[in-house]
Write a protein that holds these residues in place. Sequence first.
Motif, PDB file in Angstrom:
ATOM      1  N   GLY A  15      23.756  17.848   4.603  1.00  0.00           N
ATOM      2  CA  GLY A  15      23.571  17.512   3.193  1.00  0.00           C
ATOM      3  C   GLY A  15      22.591  18.450   2.518  1.00  0.00           C
ATOM      4  O   GLY A  15      22.806  18.900   1.388  1.00  0.00           O
ATOM      5  N   GLU A  16      21.498  18.772   3.229  1.00  0.00           N
ATOM      6  CA  GLU A  16      20.513  19.712   2.675  1.00  0.00           C
ATOM      7  C   GLU A  16      21.140  21.092   2.469  1.00  0.00           C
ATOM      8  O   GLU A  16      20.934  21.723   1.432  1.00  0.00           O
ATOM      9  N   LEU A  17      21.888  21.555   3.454  1.00  0.00           N
ATOM     10  CA  LEU A  17      22.526  22.870   3.344  1.00  0.00           C
ATOM     11  C   LEU A  17      23.556  22.897   2.222  1.00  0.00           C
ATOM     12  O   LEU A  17      23.698  23.904   1.519  1.00  0.00           O
ATOM     13  N   ALA A  18      24.269  21.803   2.027  1.00  0.00           N
ATOM     14  CA  ALA A  18      25.247  21.729   0.939  1.00  0.00           C
ATOM     15  C   ALA A  18      24.544  21.824  -0.412  1.00  0.00           C
ATOM     16  O   ALA A  18      25.050  22.488  -1.334  1.00  0.00           O
ATOM     17  N   GLN A  19      23.393  21.198  -0.539  1.00  0.00           N
ATOM     18  CA  GLN A  19      22.635  21.297  -1.797  1.00  0.00           C
ATOM     19  C   GLN A  19      22.173  22.720  -2.058  1.00  0.00           C
ATOM     20  O   GLN A  19      22.256  23.217  -3.186  1.00  0.00           O
ATOM     21  N   VAL A  20      21.701  23.393  -1.021  1.00  0.00           N
ATOM     22  CA  VAL A  20      21.263  24.781  -1.172  1.00  0.00           C
ATOM     23  C   VAL A  20      22.447  25.655  -1.572  1.00  0.00           C
ATOM     24  O   VAL A  20      22.338  26.502  -2.458  1.00  0.00           O
ATOM     25  N   TYR A  21      23.589  25.441  -0.929  1.00  0.00           N
ATOM     26  CA  TYR A  21      24.787  26.201  -1.255  1.00  0.00           C
ATOM     27  C   TYR A  21      25.192  25.963  -2.708  1.00  0.00           C
ATOM     28  O   TYR A  21      25.519  26.916  -3.430  1.00  0.00           O
ATOM     29  N   ASP A  22      25.175  24.721  -3.138  1.00  0.00           N
ATOM     30  CA  ASP A  22      25.549  24.407  -4.520  1.00  0.00           C
ATOM     31  C   ASP A  22      24.625  25.091  -5.518  1.00  0.00           C
ATOM     32  O   ASP A  22      25.085  25.634  -6.530  1.00  0.00           O
ATOM     33  N   ARG A  23      23.327  25.088  -5.238  1.00  0.00           N
ATOM     34  CA  ARG A  23      22.384  25.761  -6.136  1.00  0.00           C
ATOM     35  C   ARG A  23      22.624  27.269  -6.169  1.00  0.00           C
ATOM     36  O   ARG A  23      22.581  27.894  -7.221  1.00  0.00           O
ATOM     37  N   ALA A  24      22.879  27.858  -5.005  1.00  0.00           N
ATOM     38  CA  ALA A  24      23.128  29.297  -4.942  1.00  0.00           C
ATOM     39  C   ALA A  24      24.422  29.653  -5.671  1.00  0.00           C
ATOM     40  O   ALA A  24      24.489  30.665  -6.384  1.00  0.00           O
ATOM     41  N   LYS A  25      25.434  28.828  -5.515  1.00  0.00           N
ATOM     42  CA  LYS A  25      26.712  29.079  -6.193  1.00  0.00           C
ATOM     43  C   LYS A  25      26.531  28.982  -7.704  1.00  0.00           C
ATOM     44  O   LYS A  25      27.030  29.829  -8.457  1.00  0.00           O
ATOM     45  N   THR A  26      25.815  27.971  -8.158  1.00  0.00           N
ATOM     46  CA  THR A  26      25.563  27.802  -9.592  1.00  0.00           C
ATOM     47  C   THR A  26      24.789  28.998 -10.141  1.00  0.00           C
ATOM     48  O   THR A  26      25.119  29.528 -11.211  1.00  0.00           O
ATOM     49  N   ALA A  27      23.783  29.437  -9.400  1.00  0.00           N
ATOM     50  CA  ALA A  27      23.002  30.589  -9.838  1.00  0.00           C
ATOM     51  C   ALA A  27      23.867  31.838  -9.879  1.00  0.00           C
ATOM     52  O   ALA A  27      23.759  32.644 -10.827  1.00  0.00           O
ATOM     53  N   GLY A  28      24.735  32.012  -8.903  1.00  0.00           N
ATOM     54  CA  GLY A  28      25.628  33.169  -8.882  1.00  0.00           C
ATOM     55  C   GLY A  28      26.594  33.160 -10.047  1.00  0.00           C
ATOM     56  O   GLY A  28      26.841  34.197 -10.690  1.00  0.00           O
TER      57      GLY A  28
END
Length: 65
Positions: free
Chosen positions: A46-59
Amino acid sequence: MRDEAAKLAATVSCPATDNTTIARGWAATRTVALSDLLARADARAGELAQVYDRAKTAGLQCEQE
């Protein structure tokens, strides 16, 4: 599930001389350990999914600018 496994482990964790009871105790202990491992792995996923979502949004935001 973890609570049920913990209850089972507590029930059969008393010192015993019967091999069957001892084996059930070890199985219950392993079940608790695996249940805990699964819970921690799920939390980490769940933590990794949140980090991925933030990185994708930033990208995506960066691409739009």
